[in-house]
Design an enzyme around this catalytic site. Structure first.
Site, PDB file in Angstrom:
ATOM      1  N   HIS A  61       0.852  -1.190   0.000  1.00 36.93           N
ATOM      2  CA  HIS A  61       0.000   0.000   0.000  1.00 36.93           C
ATOM      3  C   HIS A  61       0.887   1.238   0.000  1.00 36.93           C
ATOM      4  O   HIS A  61       2.078   1.178   0.356  1.00 36.93           O
ATOM      5  CB  HIS A  61      -0.908  -0.001   1.226  1.00 36.93           C
ATOM      6  CG  HIS A  61      -1.993  -1.032   1.163  1.00 36.93           C
ATOM      7  ND1 HIS A  61      -3.047  -1.063   2.050  1.00 36.93           N
ATOM      8  CD2 HIS A  61      -2.200  -2.079   0.309  1.00 36.93           C
ATOM      9  CE1 HIS A  61      -3.849  -2.066   1.755  1.00 36.93           C
ATOM     10  NE2 HIS A  61      -3.347  -2.709   0.705  1.00 36.93           N
ATOM     11  N   GLU A  63       1.141   3.755   1.965  1.00 34.96           N
ATOM     12  CA  GLU A  63       1.753   4.087   3.250  1.00 34.96           C
ATOM     13  C   GLU A  63       2.947   3.185   3.555  1.00 34.96           C
ATOM     14  O   GLU A  63       3.981   3.642   4.038  1.00 34.96           O
ATOM     15  CB  GLU A  63       0.723   3.948   4.384  1.00 34.96           C
ATOM     16  CG  GLU A  63      -0.517   4.796   4.214  1.00 34.96           C
ATOM     17  CD  GLU A  63      -1.667   4.012   3.595  1.00 34.96           C
ATOM     18  OE1 GLU A  63      -1.450   3.412   2.518  1.00 34.96           O
ATOM     19  OE2 GLU A  63      -2.763   4.014   4.179  1.00 34.96           O
ATOM     20  N   CYS A  91      -5.862   1.509   6.297  1.00 32.74           N
ATOM     21  CA  CYS A  91      -6.428   0.219   6.683  1.00 32.74           C
ATOM     22  C   CYS A  91      -5.733  -0.264   7.952  1.00 32.74           C
ATOM     23  O   CYS A  91      -4.807   0.385   8.460  1.00 32.74           O
ATOM     24  CB  CYS A  91      -6.250  -0.796   5.558  1.00 32.74           C
ATOM     25  SG  CYS A  91      -4.521  -1.286   5.288  1.00 32.74           S
ATOM     26  N   CYS A  94      -1.847  -0.841   7.554  1.00 31.94           N
ATOM     27  CA  CYS A  94      -1.061   0.390   7.480  1.00 31.94           C
ATOM     28  C   CYS A  94      -1.083   1.149   8.804  1.00 31.94           C
ATOM     29  O   CYS A  94      -0.072   1.722   9.218  1.00 31.94           O
ATOM     30  CB  CYS A  94      -1.586   1.271   6.351  1.00 31.94           C
ATOM     31  SG  CYS A  94      -1.360   0.536   4.715  1.00 31.94           S
TER      32      CYS A  94
END
Length: 218
Positions: A61, A63, A91, A94
């Site tokens: 992701h 991040e 999420c 993360c």
């Protein structure tokens, strides 16, 4: 969690626009457009954008990508003086990575009602049982981020619709093609049916061939 806030600070506006640029990069390679930027004392330390599909990595992701770059650049997996800006509510994966990194502050743009854990589905940042608590700020350039996501998914749906229509047209114009554009498979040959063999009995099926004439044992 603070999602309703006074006017956006210039520093937050600047950093989130950089994150939106990263989200555009994700779109260009076919990924869901989410971007992230890590800042320290007003300086860009690292950037990242969604790339789980292109890297075959479910953890990639935006991040996480930015956190990895920042940790490697600074030579430390703890980032206590850093702030992370991301265009979509984090999420669970993360959010926990951010807490492990000991980030000073997390700022996100649009909420994520399906997987967001900064107040949408749940609020991991407010869990008192956790041993670190990161300052959280949401809603910075939320509409710009949400618009980008809406346009991306609208484009994907339209592309899928056009592909379906093209397959149907091809099937209608070419006899023998199914709706998906693939040739129809020929019918399977009939399978020979053998007599039922009672359980426990030995039974030999006749082999209809003559032994070679030069075989002395036959």
């Amino acid at each position: 969690m603070t999602t309703e806030s006074p006017p956006i600070l210039p520093a937050d506006d600047y950093a989130m626009r950089l994150a939106l640029d990263q989200a555009q990069n994700a779109w260009l390679v076919g990924e869901v457009p989410v971007g992230a930027v890590i800042m320290r004392a007003g300086q860009v330390i690292a950037t990242g954008y969604n790339r789980p599909i292109t890297t075959h990595d479910p953890t990639a992701h935006a991040e996480i990508v930015a956190l990895r770059h920042a940790a490697q650049l600074l030579g430390n997996y703890r980032l206590p003086e850093c702030e992370l800006y991301v265009t979509l509510e984090p999420c669970a994966m993360c959010a926990m990575a951010m807490m492990h990194a000991r980030l000073k502050r997390v700022v996100f743009a649009a909420p994520d009602p399906k997987t967001g854990v900064a107040g949408s589905v749940l609020d991991l940042f407010a869990q008192k049982q956790l041993n670190h608590h990161t300052a959280l700020h949401g809603g910075v350039l939320a509409e710009a981020s949400a618009k980008l996501l809406r346009e991306f998914f609208a484009e994907r749906r339209e592309a899928a619709r056009q592909a379906r229509d093209a397959r149907r047209r091809a099937a209608a114009q070419a006899p023998g093609l199914e709706a998906d554009g693939l040739a129809a498979l020929p019918a399977l040959p009939e399978v020979q049916e053998f007599p039922e063999i009672p359980v426990g009995d030995a039974h030999y099926l006749p082999l209809n061939f003559d032994p070679p004439q030069d075989d002395p044992q036959r």
